[in-house]
Design a protein around this motif. Structure first.
Motif, PDB file in Angstrom:
ATOM      1  N   GLU A  53       0.828  -1.206   0.000  1.00  0.00           N
ATOM      2  CA  GLU A  53       0.000   0.000   0.000  1.00  0.00           C
ATOM      3  C   GLU A  53       0.863   1.258   0.000  1.00  0.00           C
ATOM      4  O   GLU A  53       0.521   2.259  -0.633  1.00  0.00           O
ATOM      5  CB  GLU A  53      -0.986  -0.009   1.175  1.00  0.00           C
ATOM      6  N   ARG A  54       2.028   1.224   0.640  1.00  0.00           N
ATOM      7  CA  ARG A  54       2.932   2.383   0.587  1.00  0.00           C
ATOM      8  C   ARG A  54       3.602   2.462  -0.788  1.00  0.00           C
ATOM      9  O   ARG A  54       3.801   3.552  -1.329  1.00  0.00           O
ATOM     10  CB  ARG A  54       3.988   2.276   1.690  1.00  0.00           C
ATOM     11  N   MET A  55       3.937   1.322  -1.363  1.00  0.00           N
ATOM     12  CA  MET A  55       4.507   1.304  -2.707  1.00  0.00           C
ATOM     13  C   MET A  55       3.530   1.912  -3.711  1.00  0.00           C
ATOM     14  O   MET A  55       3.928   2.637  -4.631  1.00  0.00           O
ATOM     15  CB  MET A  55       4.839  -0.121  -3.130  1.00  0.00           C
ATOM     16  N   TYR A  56       2.237   1.588  -3.533  1.00  0.00           N
ATOM     17  CA  TYR A  56       1.237   2.088  -4.468  1.00  0.00           C
ATOM     18  C   TYR A  56       1.141   3.601  -4.398  1.00  0.00           C
ATOM     19  O   TYR A  56       0.999   4.285  -5.426  1.00  0.00           O
ATOM     20  CB  TYR A  56      -0.120   1.455  -4.158  1.00  0.00           C
ATOM     21  N   ARG A  57       1.221   4.146  -3.193  1.00  0.00           N
ATOM     22  CA  ARG A  57       1.214   5.599  -3.035  1.00  0.00           C
ATOM     23  C   ARG A  57       2.428   6.200  -3.744  1.00  0.00           C
ATOM     24  O   ARG A  57       2.311   7.192  -4.469  1.00  0.00           O
ATOM     25  CB  ARG A  57       1.225   5.956  -1.556  1.00  0.00           C
TER      26      ARG A  57
END
Length: 394
Positions: A357-361
């Motif tokens: 989810e942080r990678m997606y951001r």
């Protein structure tokens, strides 16, 4: 004392870096993401360990106190560093593009004051370029003003997405210094503003896509006084200064995106090989095969494009077309690979229990910062239309 870094063969350096990132930095991510006191302690411990292992500031030129690893070798190292979003902080590569900018455009006094502590990791650099009331993709619209009064610059303006400024020793502020009668690309100058200067106010950390606080800040400059000698580069030549920072920076981004995408790909494969649903493992399903194959192809293509752009830069060639292509292609690649990894993880991929989810951001940011995809496609297409021979495959 560790051996001279430049004497260590690249495969060994890469193995050391991979071990450090995977075994030390990634396990510390649950602490580092909180951005509080324990996070600062953890990053300081990682930096100390990186220095002990001879992994600190490897890409900085040796004459500036860095490891002196050749640029093309650093491409491979930076991909490994990028496996964690905290990798560049942990190994001191986060200041590299600003160090190179100062080295090229700074006066002897500016270089002496700022470069050694930057390379040593005593503080971070920051750049005041983007403004809330002007399109960031068109820096000719910058509204911040700097007026010269005797031997003092007086700066007034409003910046935001000034990344890392809270921990920075200075901010390279880009401001309008020339009259409107000057050519559009010769109205802006870069000025070094120490962050403890009166009138330099950090307004807030800007919440971004559920990330609050973030490391992107809003800044106001109100009657900020700095010496005329703080001009970075020539007056009215701020665009040249910015491009000398952004050009290598875009390549560095693309290198690190490869590391993020590779890690997401590995997580995707691991999930597919262990998750059972609808009568079989996910790895046995045709749609998952498509996800894996398309992700591998995109990563491989982006890696080859990045290496080619880095080779052209290193050879002193005009690399603008290559950099433009890989900037928007690499950002799309990262977004697509992380998106597929989240899809295969299902609900788990939406949680903070994985790094996805942080990678997606970060992947969504990638399509905007250092020039949005649309601008890179437009400028690259214009160059190719003017000179089709500039295509990198020719």
């Amino acid at each position: 004392m560790s051996e001279t870094r430049s004497a260590v063969p690249l495969p060994e350096l890469c193995a050391r870096m991979r071990s450090f990132i995977d075994d030390a930095v990634i396990p510390a991510e649950p602490i580092l993401v909180n951005e509080d006191g324990p996070a600062h302690v953890a990053i300081d411990e990682l930096r100390s360990r990186a220095k002990e292992l001879g992994l600190w500031a490897l890409g900085h030129p040796a004459e500036l106190g860095g490891g002196g690893v050749p640029f093309l070798d650093f491409v491979h190292l930076n991909e490994i560093i990028g496996r964690s979003e905290f990798g560049q902080l942990a190994v001191g590569s986060v200041s590299m593009q600003d160090t190179l900018m100062l080295h090229k455009h700074g006066t002897p006094e500016q270089r002496q004051r700022w470069i050694p502590p930057l390379v040593a990791g005593e503080f971070l650099p920051s750049v005041g370029l983007t403004e809330p009331d002007a399109a960031g993709s068109d820096p000719t619209l910058i509204e911040t003003r700097a007026d010269l009064d005797g031997d003092t610059w007086i700066i007034n303006g409003h910046k935001w997405f000034t990344t890392g400024v809270k921990d920075a020793g200075y901010c390279s502020v880009f401001a309008r210094t020339e009259p409107d009668t000057a050519p559009r690309h010769e109205r802006i100058s870069a000025i070094i503003v120490p962050t403890d200067t009166p009138g330099f106010q950090i307004v807030r950390s800007i919440p971004t896509m559920g990330h609050d606080p973030s490391d992107h800040y809003e800044v106001r400059l109100t009657d900020v006084h700095v010496p005329a000698a703080n001009l970075l580069g020539e007056r009215g030549k701020g665009f040249a200064v910015a491009q000398d920072r952004l050009g290598p920076g875009r390549i560095f981004h693309c290198m690190r995106w490869l590391g993020q995408a590779q890690r997401a790909y590995e997580l995707m494969c691991a999930r597919a090989n262990t998750r059972y649903a609808h009568g079989s493992l996910l790895a046995e399903k045709g749609e998952v095969h498509r996800y894996i194959a398309e992700s591998a192809a995109q990563i491989h293509a982006a890696r080859l494009m990045t290496l080619d752009a880095a080779r052209a830069m290193d050879a002193g060639e005009d690399a603008r077309v290559r950099i433009g292509l890989v900037k928007f292609w690499g950002a799309r690649m990262l977004h697509d690979v992380v998106d597929r990894a989240i899809q295969i993880h299902g609900a788990l991929g939406l949680t903070a229990d994985t790094p996805l989810e942080r990678m997606y951001r970060q992947a969504r940011y990638a399509r905007i910062y250092d020039g949005p995809d649309e601008v890179h496609r437009m400028s690259t297409a214009r160059r190719l239309l003017r000179d089709p021979e500039a295509a990198p495959w020719r």
